[in-house]
Design an enzyme around this catalytic site. Structure first.
Site, mmCIF file in Angstrom:
data_model
loop_
_atom_site.group_PDB
_atom_site.id
_atom_site.type_symbol
_atom_site.label_atom_id
_atom_site.label_comp_id
_atom_site.label_asym_id
_atom_site.label_seq_id
_atom_site.Cartn_x
_atom_site.Cartn_y
_atom_site.Cartn_z
ATOM 1 N N CYS A 146 0.817 -1.218 0.000
ATOM 2 C CA CYS A 146 0.000 0.000 0.000
ATOM 3 C C CYS A 146 0.850 1.267 0.000
ATOM 4 O O CYS A 146 0.314 2.381 -0.026
ATOM 5 C CB CYS A 146 -0.960 -0.002 1.177
ATOM 6 S SG CYS A 146 -2.193 -1.316 1.041
ATOM 7 N N LYS A 177 -9.277 6.932 5.581
ATOM 8 C CA LYS A 177 -10.574 6.635 6.193
ATOM 9 C C LYS A 177 -11.719 7.157 5.345
ATOM 10 O O LYS A 177 -12.674 6.420 5.085
ATOM 11 C CB LYS A 177 -10.626 7.263 7.595
ATOM 12 C CG LYS A 177 -11.962 7.096 8.300
ATOM 13 C CD LYS A 177 -12.129 5.690 8.832
ATOM 14 C CE LYS A 177 -13.554 5.375 9.233
ATOM 15 N NZ LYS A 177 -14.437 5.101 8.098
ATOM 16 N N CYS A 217 -12.240 1.134 10.013
ATOM 17 C CA CYS A 217 -11.595 0.714 8.765
ATOM 18 C C CYS A 217 -11.771 1.795 7.698
ATOM 19 O O CYS A 217 -12.809 2.437 7.620
ATOM 20 C CB CYS A 217 -12.230 -0.575 8.256
ATOM 21 S SG CYS A 217 -12.240 -1.911 9.464
ATOM 22 N N HIS A 250 -9.105 4.850 -0.219
ATOM 23 C CA HIS A 250 -7.800 4.194 -0.332
ATOM 24 C C HIS A 250 -7.678 3.369 -1.613
ATOM 25 O O HIS A 250 -7.672 2.141 -1.576
ATOM 26 C CB HIS A 250 -7.569 3.315 0.905
ATOM 27 C CG HIS A 250 -6.235 2.642 0.943
ATOM 28 N ND1 HIS A 250 -5.098 3.164 0.359
ATOM 29 C CD2 HIS A 250 -5.842 1.474 1.526
ATOM 30 C CE1 HIS A 250 -4.087 2.334 0.564
ATOM 31 N NE2 HIS A 250 -4.505 1.307 1.260
#
Lengths: 487, 401
Positions: free
Chosen positions: B88, B340, B213, B344
């Site tokens: 990531c 958040k 998440c 992402h």
């Protein structure tokens, strides 16, 4: 020199499915099951099969033994996952037995467990010992009486010569092509014939004939038998059987009907383990294995048995129980119902056989490495030592981790990732001897949860099922050791 | 002796697509959306770009292998182009490639493009894929939340912190990011939430609930970089330059040696120390004006505050609950909503963080603009798992600062 039992062990999966729950689910369909709805049956997890049961029973048996002395391995089962790929070869490597080993899968009959025991006892030990494992995890149709009466489990007995716990007095085998049930490569489940016929023409005729022949051959009186391990028939049928034979009624060894169920090929050996736990020196133990005839083996307990420490036997396994009253879980674990596993479950589980072979010291044997330069233990073993102050190259010897004590370092219970038994529990464990690994957990008791620092032990389990190709791959998982489960 | 990257490269232009569930767009469309904004911002044409880097992590889900997808989508003029992947942290890797090429003098102008198209899997959460043929034999079957959730059990055990107290501090992290994201028109999630909603949400991986998440999004971001001299020659004033670009990659020690306790990122600490040194930062808590960290999960942001040496070890939850990292706090964190809420899209994320820093440093962040003129902004981009990961720390700021 006497031949006989050097060590023994057993394994029952901790879940005990309540028979009342099975019967209640089927009451609308098969109300007669209510007659069997007492007690509980052992229920393997989704990640257990007869091979993993075998490994656990054998670990219990070999706990205080030198595994390098084992030079033969006999496994009896009617539920070997592999028809062509010897299951004993897998179990041997999971147990880190010497590769200089004779291996045998004995299959196709419920008497395979006793046949394995016979073959081992009467074989040539070549100065070592023979490990006998009997194991079964049989799938059953929903609402069948087999579903109610079967159980999952395994037993292991180490046999050899010398200071035995019980010596083999004699044996006899009767071979009869009596088909009380059968299963073929084309059929998923056992096909049973009427129980009354099985009892009257099968059990009540074949077992007495084999026992009588053995008693005659060994010149032992029926009334001298102190422990009779009879794995077939209900308690009432067994009472009739011993009465007919002249064996004392109190010699009947608990057939585990109430708390475990019938474990198929494993059952006579499991009952033998139970008898050995109870027997006094000098007492005679008779074991019968029924199926296409009958094996009978007669053992006499020795003084050495009294010196044997308990643990890892049948009683410990019976005590380590977790009540399960959710019958749907049983259906799902055994793929008797089509669950929505979701798209995440669709990832290809194909195993590169060359990859798996090259890495099997880790995946099957759970061996890591020990650095010759700095002594650091690490798993997996790597070409360069992980100790930053060492970093020696090609410096490691294989080191076993399967029986190393470990504590929990970090964990989670994951509801996102695919698991046949959600949530998936996994985390990092730290071995007390050194070394650590991030690994899947199993046998977590959800109500009791986990906490950092608690003891964990390694168990051999199925890792993935590749339903597309019919393959399954195995690996080790960490299981929590709760306070009342101390070894 | 290497002198570092400080002030050698300027950001000439940046672009960022709208993040979210972009059912309307292929990865190529998203790249073009970000790129056209960046070209306009930079005031150059495609023929000025001399080299390009493309970052994507899960290329199997969208563009496939190689840098051909970026060269074709943007019609790049047969220049060197490279695809990079580093979990990531991939977005920062494409930026690093472009910045280093300019700093090395290999080219005058370089492009970094990051893109990810994650929403074509048929299910929520990150795509589930093979981890490699050998790893598939023995790695636990982790999800991203399950892997990062373990920080919480190790952290609360180490600092003797009740799990409920930790969960409340983590909850504040998410509430703050939703507040910030609500002001961002390009963000994936723009709703405000309260603490109760976080605490009562469905559990994903203990103790991470749904609102602990980050969003799984489609999106792209890009940067065009050049030398400060060239930027000035193109008429740019008040340049934003790269102050530090550091990366640290786990070597197996956390996973297989015996000295890591599972509660922090060793890599982030290494990268942060090197980055502060490269940028000439001596007191990050006082000198860094704003940060974008890799808040894939609330607990990741919490421990990262300590790993970046902005909060003292064991004190992050206090700073968080004191509002130190809120938009009106001393060091605002995730001003754009962060992973958040901005979302992402993996390969784009590192560049998206820099995009917000770039806008803030230029006073162009509109409703989100920080009132105190920021001088230094820090981005932290993380990939992998706490036990084995790739961590980058990038510092950008006013030229000459």
């Amino acid at each position: 020199m006497s031949t006989g039992v050097l060590a023994f062990g057993a394994y029952l999966p901790q879940r005990r499915l309540q028979r009342q729950a099975i019967a209640a689910a089927h009451a609308w369909f098969e109300p007669s099951l209510a007659a069997l709805a007492r007690g509980e049956r052992s229920m393997g997890g989704w990640d257990e099969d007869s091979n993993t049961l075998s490994v656990e029973a054998a670990r219990a048996c070999l706990a205080a033994q030198d595994r390098q002395q084992v030079n033969s391995l006999y496994i009896g089962s009617t539920s070997f996952p592999f028809l062509d790929r010897q299951n004993a070869a897998l179990v041997a490597e999971a147990l880190s037995l010497s590769p200089n080993l004779r291996t045998f899968d004995l299959a196709s009959s419920r008497k395979a467990g006793t046949s394995a025991l016979l073959a081992a006892c009467e074989g040539d030990f070549h100065g070592g010992s023979a490990l006998v494992i009997a194991s079964d995890k049989r799938r059953t149709k929903a609402a069948s009486s087999a579903e109610m009466t079967y159980g999952d489990g395994a037993a292991a007995v180490l046999v050899g010569e010398g200071d035995v716990l019980a010596e083999l007095v004699g044996s006899h085998t009767l071979s009869v092509d009596f088909i009380d049930h059968f299963r073929t490569g084309e059929s998923e489940f056992d096909y049973h014939w009427e129980a009354r016929w099985v009892r009257e023409e099968g059990v009540m005729k074949i077992v007495p004939e084999a026992v009588t022949a053995l008693l005659h051959r060994t010149a032992v009186g029926a009334s001298d038998i102190r422990h009779f391990c009879c794995p077939v028939g209900s308690a009432r049928e067994q009472a009739a059987l011993v009465h007919a034979l002249g064996i004392s009624a109190d010699a009947l060894v608990d057939n585990l009907e109430t708390h475990c169920g019938n474990t198929g090929a494993a059952h006579p050996v499991l009952m033998l383990v139970g008898a050995l736990e109870a027997a006094q020196p000098g007492q005679l133990i008779l074991v019968a294995g029924f199926g296409q005839g009958c094996d009978v083996l007669l053992f006499r307990a020795t003084e050495a048995l009294a010196r044997q420490s308990s643990g890892g036997g049948l009683q410990a396994n019976l005590a380590n129980r977790l009540e399960e009253s959710n019958y749907f879980k049983f259906l799902s674990f055994n793929r008797l119902i089509t669950m929505e596993h979701g798209i995440r479950a669709e990832t290809d589980k194909n195993t590169g056989l060359s990859t798996a072979y090259r890495n099997r010291a880790l995946t099957t044997g759970f061996h890591g490495g020990r650095c010759r330069e700095c002594g650091t233990l690490q798993i997996p073993m790597a070409p360069i030592c992980v100790n930053p102050d060492c970093a020696a190259v090609d410096s490691q010897d294989p080191h076993p981790f399967a029986d190393a004590a470990a504590v929990l370092r970090s964990y989670t219970s994951d509801r996102l990732t695919y698991s046949p038994n959600p949530p998936a529990w996994y985390g990092m464990i730290q071995f007390e001897q050194g070394g650590r690994i991030m690994i899947d957990f199993t046998d977590v008791q959800v109500e009791r949860g986990l906490h950092v620092g608690m003891p964990m032990r390694m168990v051999f389990r199925v890792r993935d099922y590749d339903h597309k190709r019919g393959f399954r791959r195995y690996y080790w998982k960490a299981a929590p050791v709760y306070q009342d489960q101390g070894d | 002796m290497a002198s570092g990257i400080r002030d050698k490269v300027a950001i000439l232009g940046m672009g960022c697509s709208r993040f979210g569930e972009r059912w309307d767009a292929n990865a190529e469309d998203l790249m073009v959306e970000a790129y056209t904004e960046a070209l306009l911002d930079a005031g150059v044409e495609t023929d000025a770009i001399e080299a390009a880097w493309l970052s994507t992590a899960l290329d199997e889900q969208h563009v496939g292998k190689s840098a051909v997808p970026v060269a074709s989508a943007l019609r790049l003029p047969y220049i060197p182009a490279t695809r990079v992947e580093n979990y990531c942290a991939s977005g920062t890797e494409s930026f690093r490639g472009a910045v280093y090429a300019v700093a090395a003098g290999a080219c005058d102008m370089a492009l970094a493009v990051g893109v990810e198209k994650l929403k074509d899997t048929g299910y929520g959460g990150l795509p589930q894929r093979t981890r490699g043929t050998v790893n598939d034999l023995y790695w636990p079957n982790v999800s991203a939340p399950g892997s990062f959730a373990q920080l919480a059990s190790a952290y609360s055990s180490k600092h003797h912190m009740a799990q409920d107290d930790l969960k409340r501090a983590m909850g504040h992290v998410s509430v703050k990011s939703h507040d910030n994201g609500s002001k961002n028109p390009k963000a994936h999630l723009r709703n405000k939430i309260d603490l109760d909603k976080v605490l009562n949400a469905a559990m994903i991986a203990e103790p991470l609930g749904l609102f602990d998440c980050c969003g799984v999004s489609d999106g792209a971001a890009c940067a065009i970089v050049t030398t400060p001299d060239i930027a000035r020659s193109l008429g740019k004033r008040d340049l934003i330059t790269v102050k530090a670009l550091q990366l640290s990659v786990s070597n197996g020690r956390e996973l297989s040696f015996n000295d890591w306790d599972g509660s922090y990122f060793h890599t982030t600490r290494v990268a942060a120390e090197k980055a502060y040194k490269e940028a000439g930062i001596t007191d990050p808590r006082e000198q860094i004006n704003m940060i974008e960290v890799h808040d894939c999960f609330s607990v990741t942001e919490l421990v990262t505050m300590e790993d970046l040496y902005i909060s003292e070890e064991g004190r992050a939850s206090h700073d968080i609950l004191d509002g130190f990292y809120d938009a009106d706090g001393q060091v605002p964190c995730q001003i754009d909503g962060g992973l958040k809420c901005f979302g992402h899209p993996i390969g784009a994320t590192g560049l998206r963080m820099l995009y917000e820093m770039y806008l803030q440093l230029q006073g162009r962040a509109e409703e989100r603009q920080l009132q105190r003129d920021p001088i230094f902004g820090l981005t932290h981009n993380l990939g992998g798992f706490p036990s084995q990961n790739v961590s980058s720390v990038t510092i950008v700021g006013q030229a000459g600062a």
